[in-house]
Design an enzyme around this catalytic site. Structure first.
Site, PDB file in Angstrom:
ATOM      1  N   CYS A 102      -2.062  -9.239   3.557  1.00 24.90           N
ATOM      2  CA  CYS A 102      -1.935  -7.773   3.440  1.00 24.90           C
ATOM      3  C   CYS A 102      -1.838  -7.459   1.866  1.00 24.90           C
ATOM      4  CB  CYS A 102      -0.367  -7.338   3.817  1.00 24.90           C
ATOM      5  SG  CYS A 102      -0.219  -8.259   5.622  1.00 24.90           S
ATOM      6  N   ARG A 108      13.480   6.735   7.058  1.00 19.85           N
ATOM      7  CA  ARG A 108      13.888   5.706   5.986  1.00 19.85           C
ATOM      8  C   ARG A 108      13.271   5.928   4.681  1.00 19.85           C
ATOM      9  NH1 ARG A 108      14.469   0.910   8.229  1.00 19.85           N
ATOM     10  NH2 ARG A 108      16.343   1.773   9.384  1.00 19.85           N
ATOM     11  N   CYS A 135      11.421  -0.056  15.068  1.00 29.91           N
ATOM     12  CA  CYS A 135      11.526   0.494  13.468  1.00 29.91           C
ATOM     13  C   CYS A 135       9.811   0.489  13.114  1.00 29.91           C
ATOM     14  CB  CYS A 135      12.268  -0.246  12.839  1.00 29.91           C
ATOM     15  SG  CYS A 135      12.199  -0.047  11.055  1.00 29.91           S
TER      16      CYS A 135
HETATM   17 FE1  SF4 Z   1       2.923 -11.602   5.283  1.00 37.22          FE
HETATM   18 FE2  SF4 Z   1       4.406  -9.493   5.989  1.00 37.22          FE
HETATM   19 FE3  SF4 Z   1       3.732  -9.895   3.603  1.00 37.22          FE
HETATM   20 FE4  SF4 Z   1       1.780  -9.145   5.328  1.00 37.22          FE
HETATM   21  S1  SF4 Z   1       3.528  -8.075   4.752  1.00 37.22           S
HETATM   22  S2  SF4 Z   1       1.584 -10.957   3.745  1.00 37.22           S
HETATM   23  S3  SF4 Z   1       2.501 -10.374   7.078  1.00 37.22           S
HETATM   24  S4  SF4 Z   1       4.979 -11.211   4.647  1.00 37.22           S
END
Ligand code: SF4
Ligand code: SAM
Ligand code: DTB
Length: 368
Positions: free
Chosen positions: A96, A299, A227
């Protein structure tokens, strides 16, 4: 709850579509009956264009509408407080592009093991004493393993026994895993869609949008409250912000809780130098979330540390009625609890559903 404001026609807005919305349509939308969405028996779908049309309203009209919808369903002076704890930090296999916990990027966040139960319960007790009503536990996992799940269910049971609502965010869940968490008493599961489907692929490659929708479906089917929200300020367009909200609002039912995160740009991540979003556009996103998901807790999530009090007040006026409360989010800073108490006192806000012994803001805590 007050319903004194001029009514609006939410359905008219939905029908109106995007760029075609002119001054007349706007006026019509602000003059017609307010409770269409709330009273509708069958869920109506929001088109991306109709949500874009909300974004395109004059700022004051949009805020006015959001306030009206807010006041139909909530006490406008009550804000729900959730405290967040990272129970397993860093070293995550996912990529991510915003996240300092991804092992794909060199961000300086060290990977650590799952926290022991007693540390989690200590943090939960402290959160309760500060006035939080919900305790959210987050783990930097792609998805939990069998042995992890056993340990986190003990955390759910322990936190619940303290009289707090429980929330977890552990990555993707299979149906059986969601059921195990439900059986342990979990109230909420956080799993964000993060962005519109047509922008998502620029941010994350290791899990698909459909994976996220599947997890939400498993959570919902297990009877856990959902959520789910997203992040703005990642370089997405306004249409893509509307696209995210359309995805959320068209879930049946839409999530009980909708976190709107303002990107906290983290050194080492691909989004470290992302152009910050115009603060008024952020407020518009909150308002559009409120209008499209009238009964959800919206939120005001990550990014508050970087906001001044006036901007936060605008977010509350736009219909945000929940915050993360406590000095830390997962790896980044959040406003100090004392600063939030002072802000609440200045605005006449109060914590919703706080434990009775929670400290109330004293007059001398009110900042000048
Ligand atoms: Fe990992 Fe969650 Fe960060 Fe994505 S958002 S890198 S799944 S901790
Ligand atoms: N690993 C789990 C997952 O991804 O579902 C749970 C933790 S993850 C950190 C939870 C959410 O935090 C993400 O979905 C994202 O919306 C938000 N988030 C992460 N890093 C952020 C950042 N730098 N700024 C704003 N929000 C962020
Ligand atoms: C959510 O939507 N925002 C929270 C919570 N769910 C887990 C997380 C924000 C994380 C901000 C970056 C960090 O502190 O690492």
């Amino acid at each position: 709850m007050s319903t004194c404001a001029t009514p609006i026609d939410v359905s008219a807005l939905r029908r109106a579509g995007g760029s075609a919305l002119g001054a007349d349509a706007r006026q019509a939308a602000t003059k017609a009956a307010a409770t269409a969405a709330a009273q509708a028996t069958a869920p109506q779908r929001w088109s991306v264009a109709a949500i874009e049309a909300l974004f395109e309203l004059p700022f004051m009209d949009l805020l006015h509408q959001a306030q009206q919808v807010h006041r139909q369903h909530f006490d406008p002076n009550a804000v729900q407080l959730s405290t967040l704890l990272s129970i397993k930090t860093g070293g995550c296999a996912e990529d991510c592009g915003y996240c300092p916990q991804s092992a794909h990027f060199d961000t300086g966040v060290e990977a650590s093991k799952l926290l022991p139960l007693d540390e989690v319960l200590q943090a939960a007790s402290a959160a309760k004493a500060q006035g939080a009503s919900r305790f959210c536990m987050g783990a930097a996992w792609r998805s939990p393993k069998m042995r992890d799940l056993q340990r986190v269910t003990e955390m759910v049971q322990g936190v619940r026994a303290l009289g707090l609502e429980t929330c977890m965010t552990l990555g993707m869940l299979e149906a059986e895993q969601a059921q195990q968490l439900k059986d342990a008493g979990l109230d909420y599961y956080n799993h964000n869609l993060d962005s519109a489907p047509d922008f998502y692929g620029q941010i994350i490659s290791t899990r698909t949008y459909q994976d996220r929708l599947d997890t939400l479906e498993h959570v919902r089917s297990a009877g856990i409250k959902v959520c789910s929200g997203g992040i703005v300020g990642m370089g997405e367009t306004r249409a893509q912000r509307a696209g995210l909200l359309a995805q959320l609002a068209n879930l049946e039912p839409y999530p009980e809780s909708v976190p709107i995160n303002n990107l906290v740009p983290m050194p080492g991540t691909p989004l470290a130098d992302a152009e910050p979003i115009d603060p008024f556009e952020f407020v518009r996103t909150i308002a559009a979330a409120r209008i499209t998901m009238p009964r959800a807790l919206v939120r005001l999530s990550a990014g508050r540390e970087q906001m001044d009090d006036a901007l936060q007040a605008l977010c509350f006026a736009a219909g945000a009625n929940s915050i993360f409360y406590g000095d830390r989010l997962l790896t980044t800073a959040n406003p100090q609890a004392a600063r939030d108490r002072a802000l609440f006192a200045r605005l006449g806000l109060r914590a919703q559903g706080a434990a009775p012994e929670a400290p109330q803001p004293a007059p001398d805590q009110v900042a000048g």
